[in-house]
Write a protein that holds these residues in place. Structure first.
Motif, PDB file in Angstrom:
ATOM      1  N   ASP A 142       0.852  -1.181   0.000  1.00 48.30           N
ATOM      2  CA  ASP A 142       0.000   0.000   0.000  1.00 48.30           C
ATOM      3  C   ASP A 142       0.893   1.238   0.000  1.00 48.30           C
ATOM      4  O   ASP A 142       1.513   1.573   1.012  1.00 48.30           O
ATOM      5  CB  ASP A 142      -0.910  -0.014   1.235  1.00 48.30           C
ATOM      6  N   LEU A 143       0.992   1.886  -1.162  1.00 48.34           N
ATOM      7  CA  LEU A 143       1.868   3.046  -1.301  1.00 48.34           C
ATOM      8  C   LEU A 143       1.416   4.196  -0.408  1.00 48.34           C
ATOM      9  O   LEU A 143       2.249   4.921   0.153  1.00 48.34           O
ATOM     10  CB  LEU A 143       1.926   3.499  -2.763  1.00 48.34           C
ATOM     11  N   ALA A 144       0.119   4.371  -0.244  1.00 47.45           N
ATOM     12  CA  ALA A 144      -0.391   5.452   0.605  1.00 47.45           C
ATOM     13  C   ALA A 144       0.029   5.237   2.056  1.00 47.45           C
ATOM     14  O   ALA A 144       0.438   6.176   2.748  1.00 47.45           O
ATOM     15  CB  ALA A 144      -1.912   5.531   0.492  1.00 47.45           C
ATOM     16  N   PHE A 149       3.543   6.601   6.639  1.00 45.85           N
ATOM     17  CA  PHE A 149       4.551   6.172   7.600  1.00 45.85           C
ATOM     18  C   PHE A 149       5.783   7.066   7.523  1.00 45.85           C
ATOM     19  O   PHE A 149       6.342   7.464   8.543  1.00 45.85           O
ATOM     20  CB  PHE A 149       4.925   4.704   7.330  1.00 45.85           C
ATOM     21  N   LYS A 150       6.207   7.396   6.297  1.00 45.32           N
ATOM     22  CA  LYS A 150       7.370   8.261   6.113  1.00 45.32           C
ATOM     23  C   LYS A 150       7.137   9.648   6.723  1.00 45.32           C
ATOM     24  O   LYS A 150       8.029  10.222   7.335  1.00 45.32           O
ATOM     25  CB  LYS A 150       7.702   8.392   4.629  1.00 45.32           C
ATOM     26  N   LYS A 151       5.903  10.187   6.563  1.00 46.71           N
ATOM     27  CA  LYS A 151       5.577  11.511   7.109  1.00 46.71           C
ATOM     28  C   LYS A 151       5.563  11.480   8.628  1.00 46.71           C
ATOM     29  O   LYS A 151       5.988  12.442   9.276  1.00 46.71           O
ATOM     30  CB  LYS A 151       4.220  11.984   6.576  1.00 46.71           C
ATOM     31  N   ASN A 152       5.085  10.387   9.210  1.00 47.38           N
ATOM     32  CA  ASN A 152       5.023  10.269  10.682  1.00 47.38           C
ATOM     33  C   ASN A 152       6.404  10.118  11.283  1.00 47.38           C
ATOM     34  O   ASN A 152       6.620  10.480  12.448  1.00 47.38           O
ATOM     35  CB  ASN A 152       4.130   9.103  11.095  1.00 47.38           C
TER      36      ASN A 152
END
Length: 154
Positions: A142-144, A149-152
């Motif tokens: 799931d790319l979204a 996860f990267k933003k968090n």
């Protein structure tokens, strides 16, 4: 020995061709064919061949012939079909990548021709297909969710 005549030897980075050119240079310097063979550590027969070729056709006659090898087991049409198959199936729908053994099986099933896996990669190079791929992606990823996860993490 003193130089009888100066010749301009063409540049090459091929060691075999350099040896032939060196033999011609030694011949022009006045060395006998036997002494050239001893100096270059090759047979006198080879030196005779090189000098004879040079005298009849110049430096161009000394050029190495391209080794032809065994003819391909696949026709040009089959190679085109194979290239089309590989390009269209490079990324599998169920995840993973097309591998040499997959191509080997396709060639066996479609054209009834056996290739070793090592020659499959040689054949891909001949067809202009670079066999460097990125890491395969799982079909359920799931790319979204990954972006969230990267933003968090930041």
């Amino acid at each position: 020995m003193n130089n009888i005549s100066k010749i301009k030897i063409p540049y090459t980075n091929n060691a075999s061709l350099k040896l032939r050119y060196l033999a011609v240079q030694k011949f022009h310097d006045g060395h006998s064919r036997t002494s050239i063979a001893k100096i270059l550590n090759v047979s006198r027969r080879l030196v005779n061949e090189w000098i004879t070729k040079y005298l009849s056709g110049g430096f161009d006659a000394l050029a190495l012939k391209q080794a032809t090898g065994q003819p391909s087991r696949l026709s040009n049409e089959q190679k085109a079909q194979l290239k089309e198959y590989v390009i269209s199936h490079a990324v599998k729908a169920q995840g993973g990548r097309l591998m040499g053994k997959d191509i080997q099986k396709y060639i066996q099933d479609t054209f009834n021709v056996n290739y070793c896996v090592r020659n499959i990669y040689r054949l891909m190079k001949e067809l202009g297909i670079v066999w460097i791929t990125s890491r395969s992606k799982h079909p359920k990823q799931d790319l979204a969710a990954q972006e969230a996860f990267k933003k968090n993490c930041n």
